[in-house]
Design an enzyme around this catalytic site. Structure first.
Site, short mmCIF file in Angstrom:
data_model
loop_
_atom_site.label_atom_id
_atom_site.label_comp_id
_atom_site.label_asym_id
_atom_site.label_seq_id
_atom_site.Cartn_x
_atom_site.Cartn_y
_atom_site.Cartn_z
N GLY A 93 -88.14 62.14 -24.79
CA GLY A 93 -87.50 61.94 -26.10
C GLY A 93 -86.19 62.69 -26.08
O GLY A 93 -86.01 63.59 -25.27
N GLY B 269 -83.07 64.63 -28.38
CA GLY B 269 -82.57 65.19 -29.64
C GLY B 269 -81.14 65.62 -29.44
O GLY B 269 -80.54 65.34 -28.40
N SER C 120 -80.04 68.39 -28.70
CA SER C 120 -79.89 69.29 -27.55
C SER C 120 -80.14 68.57 -26.22
O SER C 120 -80.20 69.21 -25.18
CB SER C 120 -80.81 70.49 -27.70
OG SER C 120 -82.12 70.07 -27.98
N LYS D 196 -87.97 71.58 -22.66
CA LYS D 196 -86.76 71.46 -23.49
C LYS D 196 -85.70 72.38 -22.91
O LYS D 196 -85.97 73.55 -22.64
CB LYS D 196 -87.11 71.85 -24.93
CG LYS D 196 -85.97 71.64 -25.92
CD LYS D 196 -86.47 71.73 -27.36
CE LYS D 196 -85.34 71.59 -28.36
NZ LYS D 196 -85.80 71.48 -29.74
N ASP E 197 -86.52 71.79 -41.04
CA ASP E 197 -86.16 70.46 -40.55
C ASP E 197 -87.42 69.61 -40.40
O ASP E 197 -87.60 68.91 -39.41
CB ASP E 197 -85.40 70.57 -39.22
CG ASP E 197 -84.61 69.29 -38.90
OD1 ASP E 197 -84.25 68.56 -39.86
OD2 ASP E 197 -84.35 69.02 -37.72
#
Ligand SMILES: Nc1ncnc2c1ncn2[C@@H]1O[C@H](COP(=O)(O)OP(=O)(O)OP(=O)(O)O)[C@@H](O)[C@H]1O
Length: 376
Positions: A36, A38, A40, A58, A155
């Site tokens: 996925g 994002g 970043s 991540k 968020d």
């Protein structure tokens, strides 16, 4: 060799350890496989060499903000409804098309194999208020935990609610909260950060006040406006609303990725409705829960401590009738367009299952529904 997080912020304390050894000694990283994406960048798959277990990775450019994200996320772990962090490395990494290697935090997290919550709702054949209540219970449990630690996520949105496994039935799936990129200890004034469709009124008010102060039209108040835990509760209200009907409570007249003045006004006035076509099958208790969460005044808004004991979360009285939301949410382009200003940067989502019949919609004022009506 390991190094401890430097104390970046007086209010943030952690025993978190960052390894400065190379991640590739411990994990095989699948740099090409994105789970996925994002703001970043992509979240990648990696495998622990000595166990063969798979994890999500991540990669964050090393900065004060990134370190705060990791620290606050780590502080909220472990919890059954929060994505677990297992390891953090600080390595110099050079990605293709980069001229030089850059210092990055590599965060090894529990792998969430089931994708994002709303993708699963779309696939549900018989999605009911009872199921929505069961999902909400898990989300609220995560929020309760964060708020108990005095941490606001800030968020909360569907893209950050991930499923542990793929499953035929949402009722049996574990949902976990991810992405603490905007998380903050809930103290004092902070910069307004938000995704438009989930933004609480006091955040907009804070923004307005800051603008006036900057332009000299207003002197700064003695007590600053705060962006606190009640914003998370507002977002929970928006998420429940969308789960129950398939579209957000606040939307602009014409689809827009930005927060329009009209939408801003509606949020600040708490101007939303429960159109009978979709809400006829929803209980009064659910509507009352939403009203208490979308309360404009943050002081009057339901807290997580109040919500966690709410009988609606037990789902005992919730009707078993099928909701229209999965069908409406199938028009994912339209939903994302109006729901999320960050949608372009997020992952290309799975093709929705079109094997079941959409219920006809007679009339609609909502742009998502209008678009659907035109398309059929
Ligand atoms: N632990 C995980 N397991 C599987 N997929 C994940 C995991 N964490 C994140 N993802 C996927 O990667 C996407 C981006 O992750 P995340 O939201 O943490 O990144 P970000 O750059 O902070 O995003 P945003 O743009 O929302 O701020 C998620 O929407 C999800 O699809």
């Amino acid at each position: 060799m390991t190094c401890h997080f430097p104390r970046m912020d007086e209010s943030v304390q952690t025993n978190m350890v960052i390894k400065s050894s190379s991640i590739v000694e411990d994990y095989e990283v699948c740099w090409r496989k994105s789970l996925g994406t994002g703001v970043s960048g992509p979240v990648r798959l990696c495998t622990k060499r000595n166990t063969g277990e798979k994890y999500a990775l991540k990669c964050l450019l090393d900065s004060k903000k990134a370190r705060t994200e990791v620290m606050l996320h780590q502080r909220c772990c472990p919890h059954p409804n929060i994505v677990q962090i297992y390891d953090v490395y600080c390595n110099s990494v050079q990605f293709p098309r980069e001229a030089v290697a850059r210092s990055r935090l590599l965060v090894v997290m529990e792998l969430m194999n089931g994708g994002e919550l709303f993708d699963q709702i779309i696939r549900e054949r018989h999605f009911t208020e009872k199921k929505a209540a069961a999902i909400t219970k898990q989300i609220v449990s995560a929020v309760f935990h964060c708020h108990s630690l005095n941490i606001a996520h800030r968020d909360l949105k569907p893209e950050n609610l991930l499923l542990k496994e793929k499953s035929e039935d949402l009722q049996n799936v574990t949902i976990k909260l991810a992405d603490f990129g905007f998380a903050k200890e809930d103290i004092g004034l902070v910069t307004p950060q938000f995704t438009p469709y989930y933004v609480a009124p006091q955040v907009l008010e804070a923004q307005k006040q800051q603008r006036l102060e900057r332009s000299g039209l207003k002197t700064p108040p003695a007590t600053p406006y705060t962006y606190d835990k009640s914003c998370d509760m507002w977002s929970v209200g928006v998420i429940i609303y969308i789960m129950l009907c398939g579209y957000p409570p606040f939307f602009p007249e014409t689809p827009s990725k930005q927060l329009t003045p009209n939408m801003k006004r509606k949020i600040m006035a708490g101007e939303y409705r429960f159109p009978e076509n979709e809400w006829g099958v929803v209980s009064g208790v659910a509507k009352n829960v939403i009203q208490r969460l979308l309360e404009v005044d943050p002081v009057k808004r339901m807290t997580v401590q109040q919500f966690i004991h709410h009988t609606w979360l037990l789902g005992e009285e919730a009707p078993e009738l099928a909701l229209l939301s999965p069908a409406i949410m199938q028009d994912k382009d339209a939903l994302n367009e109006v729901m999320n200003a960050h949608a372009q940067q997020l992952t290309v989502m799975r093709t929705p299952d079109t094997t079941f019949q959409l219920k006809p919609l007679k009339s609609a004022e909502n742009p998502i529904l209008k678009k659907r009506l035109k398309a059929h």
